[in-house]
Design a protein around this motif. Structure first.
Motif, PDB file in Angstrom:
ATOM      1  N   ASN A  32       0.875  -1.159   0.000  1.00 46.44           N
ATOM      2  CA  ASN A  32       0.000   0.000   0.000  1.00 46.44           C
ATOM      3  C   ASN A  32       0.917   1.214   0.000  1.00 46.44           C
ATOM      4  O   ASN A  32       1.919   1.227   0.707  1.00 46.44           O
ATOM      5  CB  ASN A  32      -0.894   0.031   1.237  1.00 46.44           C
ATOM      6  CG  ASN A  32      -1.685  -1.252   1.400  1.00 46.44           C
ATOM      7  OD1 ASN A  32      -1.739  -1.837   2.472  1.00 46.44           O
ATOM      8  ND2 ASN A  32      -2.283  -1.710   0.328  1.00 46.44           N
ATOM      9  N   PHE A  34       1.630   5.480   0.075  1.00 43.83           N
ATOM     10  CA  PHE A  34       1.119   6.721   0.644  1.00 43.83           C
ATOM     11  C   PHE A  34       2.085   7.872   0.379  1.00 43.83           C
ATOM     12  O   PHE A  34       3.294   7.673   0.271  1.00 43.83           O
ATOM     13  CB  PHE A  34       0.963   6.599   2.169  1.00 43.83           C
ATOM     14  CG  PHE A  34       0.088   5.468   2.616  1.00 43.83           C
ATOM     15  CD1 PHE A  34       0.606   4.192   2.745  1.00 43.83           C
ATOM     16  CD2 PHE A  34      -1.246   5.675   2.902  1.00 43.83           C
ATOM     17  CE1 PHE A  34      -0.196   3.132   3.145  1.00 43.83           C
ATOM     18  CE2 PHE A  34      -2.052   4.629   3.313  1.00 43.83           C
ATOM     19  CZ  PHE A  34      -1.529   3.356   3.426  1.00 43.83           C
ATOM     20  N   TYR A  36       2.592  11.379   2.562  1.00 45.44           N
ATOM     21  CA  TYR A  36       2.209  12.194   3.702  1.00 45.44           C
ATOM     22  C   TYR A  36       2.912  13.544   3.571  1.00 45.44           C
ATOM     23  O   TYR A  36       4.006  13.642   2.999  1.00 45.44           O
ATOM     24  CB  TYR A  36       2.635  11.546   5.023  1.00 45.44           C
ATOM     25  CG  TYR A  36       1.833  10.330   5.426  1.00 45.44           C
ATOM     26  CD1 TYR A  36       2.197   9.060   5.001  1.00 45.44           C
ATOM     27  CD2 TYR A  36       0.707  10.456   6.240  1.00 45.44           C
ATOM     28  CE1 TYR A  36       1.467   7.937   5.384  1.00 45.44           C
ATOM     29  CE2 TYR A  36      -0.034   9.343   6.622  1.00 45.44           C
ATOM     30  CZ  TYR A  36       0.355   8.095   6.189  1.00 45.44           C
ATOM     31  OH  TYR A  36      -0.374   6.989   6.564  1.00 45.44           O
ATOM     32  N   LEU A  46      -2.124  12.799   5.816  1.00 43.44           N
ATOM     33  CA  LEU A  46      -2.183  12.070   4.562  1.00 43.44           C
ATOM     34  C   LEU A  46      -2.488  13.002   3.401  1.00 43.44           C
ATOM     35  O   LEU A  46      -3.382  13.847   3.468  1.00 43.44           O
ATOM     36  CB  LEU A  46      -3.267  10.998   4.639  1.00 43.44           C
ATOM     37  CG  LEU A  46      -3.375  10.095   3.412  1.00 43.44           C
ATOM     38  CD1 LEU A  46      -2.187   9.153   3.363  1.00 43.44           C
ATOM     39  CD2 LEU A  46      -4.677   9.313   3.441  1.00 43.44           C
ATOM     40  N   THR A  94       3.452   0.538   3.002  1.00 42.34           N
ATOM     41  CA  THR A  94       3.048  -0.409   4.041  1.00 42.34           C
ATOM     42  C   THR A  94       3.114  -1.807   3.458  1.00 42.34           C
ATOM     43  O   THR A  94       2.493  -2.093   2.429  1.00 42.34           O
ATOM     44  CB  THR A  94       1.628  -0.109   4.543  1.00 42.34           C
ATOM     45  OG1 THR A  94       1.639   1.171   5.159  1.00 42.34           O
ATOM     46  CG2 THR A  94       1.178  -1.137   5.564  1.00 42.34           C
ATOM     47  N   LEU A  95       3.884  -2.649   4.130  1.00 40.88           N
ATOM     48  CA  LEU A  95       4.055  -4.026   3.701  1.00 40.88           C
ATOM     49  C   LEU A  95       3.034  -4.903   4.418  1.00 40.88           C
ATOM     50  O   LEU A  95       2.305  -4.434   5.281  1.00 40.88           O
ATOM     51  CB  LEU A  95       5.463  -4.498   4.038  1.00 40.88           C
ATOM     52  CG  LEU A  95       6.605  -3.513   3.729  1.00 40.88           C
ATOM     53  CD1 LEU A  95       7.921  -4.082   4.222  1.00 40.88           C
ATOM     54  CD2 LEU A  95       6.654  -3.225   2.245  1.00 40.88           C
ATOM     55  N   GLY A  97       1.752  -7.213   7.227  1.00 37.95           N
ATOM     56  CA  GLY A  97       2.146  -7.275   8.621  1.00 37.95           C
ATOM     57  C   GLY A  97       2.284  -5.929   9.288  1.00 37.95           C
ATOM     58  O   GLY A  97       2.983  -5.810  10.277  1.00 37.95           O
ATOM     59  N   PHE A  98       1.630  -4.919   8.764  1.00 43.60           N
ATOM     60  CA  PHE A  98       1.527  -3.615   9.402  1.00 43.60           C
ATOM     61  C   PHE A  98       2.774  -2.748   9.304  1.00 43.60           C
ATOM     62  O   PHE A  98       2.736  -1.595   9.700  1.00 43.60           O
ATOM     63  CB  PHE A  98       1.167  -3.755  10.896  1.00 43.60           C
ATOM     64  CG  PHE A  98      -0.149  -4.419  11.142  1.00 43.60           C
ATOM     65  CD1 PHE A  98      -0.236  -5.798  11.253  1.00 43.60           C
ATOM     66  CD2 PHE A  98      -1.304  -3.683  11.258  1.00 43.60           C
ATOM     67  CE1 PHE A  98      -1.455  -6.422  11.470  1.00 43.60           C
ATOM     68  CE2 PHE A  98      -2.525  -4.297  11.495  1.00 43.60           C
ATOM     69  CZ  PHE A  98      -2.602  -5.674  11.595  1.00 43.60           C
ATOM     70  N   LYS A  99       3.873  -3.259   8.821  1.00 49.22           N
ATOM     71  CA  LYS A  99       5.095  -2.465   8.845  1.00 49.22           C
ATOM     72  C   LYS A  99       5.055  -1.395   7.768  1.00 49.22           C
ATOM     73  O   LYS A  99       4.775  -1.688   6.606  1.00 49.22           O
ATOM     74  CB  LYS A  99       6.303  -3.358   8.617  1.00 49.22           C
ATOM     75  CG  LYS A  99       7.623  -2.619   8.746  1.00 49.22           C
ATOM     76  CD  LYS A  99       8.776  -3.589   8.670  1.00 49.22           C
ATOM     77  CE  LYS A  99      10.098  -2.847   8.746  1.00 49.22           C
ATOM     78  NZ  LYS A  99      11.238  -3.771   8.697  1.00 49.22           N
TER      79      LYS A  99
ATOM     80  N   THR B  31      -4.857  -0.383  15.882  1.00 47.90           N
ATOM     81  CA  THR B  31      -3.403  -0.468  15.738  1.00 47.90           C
ATOM     82  C   THR B  31      -2.778   0.879  16.058  1.00 47.90           C
ATOM     83  O   THR B  31      -3.260   1.920  15.606  1.00 47.90           O
ATOM     84  CB  THR B  31      -3.034  -0.885  14.304  1.00 47.90           C
ATOM     85  OG1 THR B  31      -3.742  -2.084  13.972  1.00 47.90           O
ATOM     86  CG2 THR B  31      -1.543  -1.140  14.176  1.00 47.90           C
ATOM     87  N   TYR B  33       1.166   2.994  16.797  1.00 44.81           N
ATOM     88  CA  TYR B  33       2.582   2.968  16.410  1.00 44.81           C
ATOM     89  C   TYR B  33       3.364   4.051  17.160  1.00 44.81           C
ATOM     90  O   TYR B  33       2.811   5.092  17.511  1.00 44.81           O
ATOM     91  CB  TYR B  33       2.732   3.285  14.911  1.00 44.81           C
ATOM     92  CG  TYR B  33       1.842   2.515  13.973  1.00 44.81           C
ATOM     93  CD1 TYR B  33       0.512   2.881  13.799  1.00 44.81           C
ATOM     94  CD2 TYR B  33       2.338   1.455  13.233  1.00 44.81           C
ATOM     95  CE1 TYR B  33      -0.313   2.187  12.911  1.00 44.81           C
ATOM     96  CE2 TYR B  33       1.530   0.763  12.340  1.00 44.81           C
ATOM     97  CZ  TYR B  33       0.205   1.134  12.181  1.00 44.81           C
ATOM     98  OH  TYR B  33      -0.601   0.446  11.299  1.00 44.81           O
ATOM     99  N   ASN B  50      -1.154  -4.079  17.824  1.00 40.18           N
ATOM    100  CA  ASN B  50      -2.456  -4.350  17.234  1.00 40.18           C
ATOM    101  C   ASN B  50      -3.303  -5.042  18.288  1.00 40.18           C
ATOM    102  O   ASN B  50      -2.928  -6.102  18.783  1.00 40.18           O
ATOM    103  CB  ASN B  50      -2.302  -5.223  15.983  1.00 40.18           C
ATOM    104  CG  ASN B  50      -3.644  -5.655  15.412  1.00 40.18           C
ATOM    105  OD1 ASN B  50      -4.031  -6.819  15.500  1.00 40.18           O
ATOM    106  ND2 ASN B  50      -4.343  -4.722  14.809  1.00 40.18           N
ATOM    107  N   GLY B  96      -6.362  -1.396  11.423  1.00 43.03           N
ATOM    108  CA  GLY B  96      -5.771  -2.482  10.650  1.00 43.03           C
ATOM    109  C   GLY B  96      -4.511  -1.994   9.959  1.00 43.03           C
ATOM    110  O   GLY B  96      -4.045  -0.887  10.186  1.00 43.03           O
ATOM    111  N   GLY B  97      -3.946  -2.857   9.113  1.00 40.85           N
ATOM    112  CA  GLY B  97      -2.693  -2.482   8.479  1.00 40.85           C
ATOM    113  C   GLY B  97      -2.642  -2.775   7.005  1.00 40.85           C
ATOM    114  O   GLY B  97      -1.598  -2.664   6.378  1.00 40.85           O
ATOM    115  N   GLN B 104      -2.492   5.929   8.242  1.00 41.31           N
ATOM    116  CA  GLN B 104      -2.164   6.234   9.634  1.00 41.31           C
ATOM    117  C   GLN B 104      -2.479   7.688   9.949  1.00 41.31           C
ATOM    118  O   GLN B 104      -2.286   8.570   9.127  1.00 41.31           O
ATOM    119  CB  GLN B 104      -0.691   5.937   9.911  1.00 41.31           C
ATOM    120  CG  GLN B 104      -0.394   4.455   9.801  1.00 41.31           C
ATOM    121  CD  GLN B 104       1.053   4.123  10.049  1.00 41.31           C
ATOM    122  OE1 GLN B 104       1.730   4.766  10.850  1.00 41.31           O
ATOM    123  NE2 GLN B 104       1.543   3.105   9.374  1.00 41.31           N
TER     124      GLN B 104
END
Lengths: 112, 115
Positions: A32, A34, A36, A46, A94-95, A97-99, B31, B33, B50, B96-97, B104
């Motif tokens: 994903n 983005f 910012y 965003l 964004t990969l 697994g939330f990273k 979630t 951060y 999360n 979510g992610g 975010q």
């Protein structure tokens, strides 16, 4: 290792000039994307995002970005910048697994 | 209403001290951060939770310990502060992610200065 590269660290433009900020990422999986923006003294907000569908996405304040999968790129564009666009711009990926990985940022200064 | 809030906004302290930064979000996100932004504006993820579970723990000294008492809060405690810890720390949240949910929302940041 996954990374996000922003090609320009500092950009200076005059008002009404066109803007293109480059962003490339290195990751072979689903991403994903983005952009910012951080205005002076403010927090990140965003500008636009891409997660699926039309690779040309439009964001706020006349910004748009195009996802080119074959080039792993997500460049930001605006046809005519204004003094109020002076800010720091961050590309982020964004990969799974939330990273989220951020690029180093591009500082844009628009001369009035 | 503030969506993601952090306290304090500024924190000036001596080396060796222990300090905490608090973060709260009222967006109902699951979630949260913590990011560190250094003097060159480089933004790097430190931790992510999360549903109160730690899911991302980047290479961060173990002097940094996050705590999530509930889904709306994520605090950051730093022990034995060092000069290199000086930075702006941003809290963020998302629902979510993946996909559209990965957007975010950031807090205003906490500028930490270690003397």
């Amino acid at each position: 290792a996954q990374s996000v590269s922003q090609h320009n660290h500092h950009v200076i433009l005059s008002e009404a000039a066109s803007l293109e900020l480059g962003c490339n990422y290195s990751y072979g999986g689903t991403v994903n994307l983005f952009w910012y923006v951080q205005y002076p003294g403010q927090h990140l907000q965003l500008l636009l995002k891409y997660f699926s569908g039309d690779p040309l996405v439009k964001g706020i304040k006349g910004f748009e970005a195009e996802f080119i999968k074959s080039k792993f790129s997500f460049n930001l564009r605006k046809p005519s910048v204004q003094w109020s666009d002076t800010a720091e711009y961050f590309c982020a990926v964004t990969l799974t697994g939330f990273k989220t990985i951020f690029g180093a940022g591009t500082r844009l200064f628009v001369k009035a | 209403d503030t969506a993601v809030s952090q306290t304090p906004k500024y924190l000036v302290t001596q080396m060796g001290n222990d300090k905490s930064i608090k973060c709260e979000q009222n967006l109902g996100h699951d979630t949260m951060y913590w990011y560190k932004q250094d003097s060159k504006k480089f933004l790097k993820i430190m931790f992510s939770y999360n549903n109160k579970e730690l899911i991302i723990n980047e290479t961060v000294p173990n002097r940094f310990s996050p705590k999530s008492p509930d889904k709306a809060h994520l605090n950051l405690h730093i022990n034995s502060l060092e000069l290199g810890d000086s930075a702006v720390y941003f809290c963020a949240s998302s629902q979510g992610g993946q996909g559209d949910a990965a957007e975010q929302f950031f807090g205003p940041g906490t500028r930490l200065t270690v003397l």
